[in-house]
Motif scaffolding. Structure first.
Motif, short mmCIF file in Angstrom:
data_model
loop_
_atom_site.label_atom_id
_atom_site.label_comp_id
_atom_site.label_asym_id
_atom_site.label_seq_id
_atom_site.Cartn_x
_atom_site.Cartn_y
_atom_site.Cartn_z
N LYS A 142 -1.31 12.70 -6.31
CA LYS A 142 -0.61 11.45 -6.64
C LYS A 142 -1.46 10.22 -6.36
CE LYS A 142 4.22 12.83 -5.90
NZ LYS A 142 5.44 12.52 -5.11
N TYR A 143 -2.25 10.28 -5.28
CA TYR A 143 -2.99 9.10 -4.82
C TYR A 143 -4.47 9.44 -4.66
CZ TYR A 143 1.90 8.28 -3.59
OH TYR A 143 3.27 8.18 -3.63
N LYS A 144 -5.29 8.82 -5.46
CA LYS A 144 -6.71 9.13 -5.47
C LYS A 144 -7.48 8.46 -4.33
CE LYS A 144 -6.18 11.54 -9.18
NZ LYS A 144 -6.16 13.03 -9.07
N ASN A 145 -6.89 7.42 -3.74
CA ASN A 145 -7.58 6.66 -2.70
C ASN A 145 -6.66 6.40 -1.51
OD1 ASN A 145 -10.10 5.86 -4.35
ND2 ASN A 145 -8.41 5.17 -5.65
N THR A 146 -7.26 6.22 -0.34
CA THR A 146 -6.48 5.96 0.87
C THR A 146 -5.66 4.68 0.74
OG1 THR A 146 -8.31 4.76 1.89
CG2 THR A 146 -8.18 7.12 2.33
N TYR A 147 -6.24 3.66 0.11
CA TYR A 147 -5.59 2.35 0.04
C TYR A 147 -4.42 2.30 -0.94
CZ TYR A 147 -8.89 1.93 -3.89
OH TYR A 147 -9.62 2.16 -5.03
N GLU A 148 -4.19 3.37 -1.66
CA GLU A 148 -3.02 3.40 -2.54
C GLU A 148 -1.73 3.57 -1.74
OE1 GLU A 148 -3.32 5.78 -6.16
OE2 GLU A 148 -5.49 5.85 -5.85
N THR A 149 -1.85 4.08 -0.52
CA THR A 149 -0.66 4.25 0.33
C THR A 149 -0.79 3.49 1.64
OG1 THR A 149 -1.61 6.30 1.23
CG2 THR A 149 -0.08 6.51 -0.64
N GLY A 150 -2.01 3.37 2.16
CA GLY A 150 -2.19 2.82 3.50
C GLY A 150 -2.36 1.32 3.54
#
Length: 240
Positions: free
Chosen positions: A105-113
């Motif tokens: 769902k999320y390719k990068n850490t900053y998409e959720t964090g």
């Protein structure tokens, strides 16, 4: 070289013992990348080098997929994170937390964090952007002051998350205080670059990440304290 290595080990042991007495435990042993891995992988990329008790992201070694944000193996909910960082001229990085590692769902850490910015304010283009400077809650809240040290010097950063209350501390100065996930916070997100990012700041438990932004950055003395109840104070409600 052997004498220097022994001295580093002794100093790290002293620091770890002192902080253990305060409830903190190290999550970087100063010798290896144990307990960490590159986002979406099982091990740490070789661009993350351990050098004399310091974790160094080397962009020259990040080719062929050997970089990527470094994330903890474990997840955290209520925690007090402490670490030191320094950057090279024109460098950018970040301390990202509440990362939900679901690469489908999320390719990068900053998409959720959420991110506490790490930056050369004067040398990197982001330094010209409000809410993108060192100590800011990236793109959401500007620091109330800028106690960041000159490039090449060590800064102490703290991220305190406890039952929705977030406090960011830079070099002993409280730079951001807010409450996560309430209506005011949702309004901040709606006015940011993350407004349409479905998973951004959506998770109340997650991993901690150190960002690969393609430039040299160093971290050391990474430690954490966790809480399970509201009865335990962070030490940040009324000052350090």
């Amino acid at each position: 070289m052997i004498k220097n290595s022994c001295l580093i080990v002794l100093l790290m042991a002293l620091i770890q013992t002192t902080n253990a007495q305060k409830g903190f435990k190290p999550i970087f042993d100063g010798l290896t990348t144990a307990g960490w891995h590159s986002y979406g992988k099982t091990t740490a990329g070789s661009a993350w080098k351990v050098e004399d008790g310091v974790l160094h992201f080397d962009p020259e070694a990040a080719k062929n997929g050997q970089g990527g944000d470094l994330v903890t193996d474990l997840e955290y909910t209520n925690f007090h994170l402490k670490l030191e960082w320094k950057v090279a001229p024109k460098s950018n990085s970040g301390i990202i937390f509440y990362v939900h590692e679901d690469t489908k769902k999320y390719k990068n850490t900053y998409e959720t964090g959420l991110e506490m910015q790490v930056l050369d304010n004067d040398g990197h283009p982001d330094g010209k952007i409000t809410k993108h400077r060192a100590g800011d809650l990236y793109d959401l809240i500007q620091s109330v002051s800028e106690p960041v040290k000159p490039v090449g010097e060590w800064n102490t950063a703290e991220v305190v998350c406890k039952n929705g209350k977030l406090t960011l501390v830079l070099n002993g100065v409280f730079v951001v205080e807010t409450v996560l996930w309430d209506d005011n916070f949702k309004d901040l997100v709606s006015k940011s670059k993350f407004a349409k990012w479905e998973g951004f700041a959506a998770f109340k438990t997650g991993k901690i990440a150190l960002q690969d932004h393609g430039e040299n950055v160093w971290f050391r003395n990474i430690m954490i304290k966790e809480w399970n109840t509201m009865k335990v104070t962070t030490g940040c409600e009324t000052g350090m």
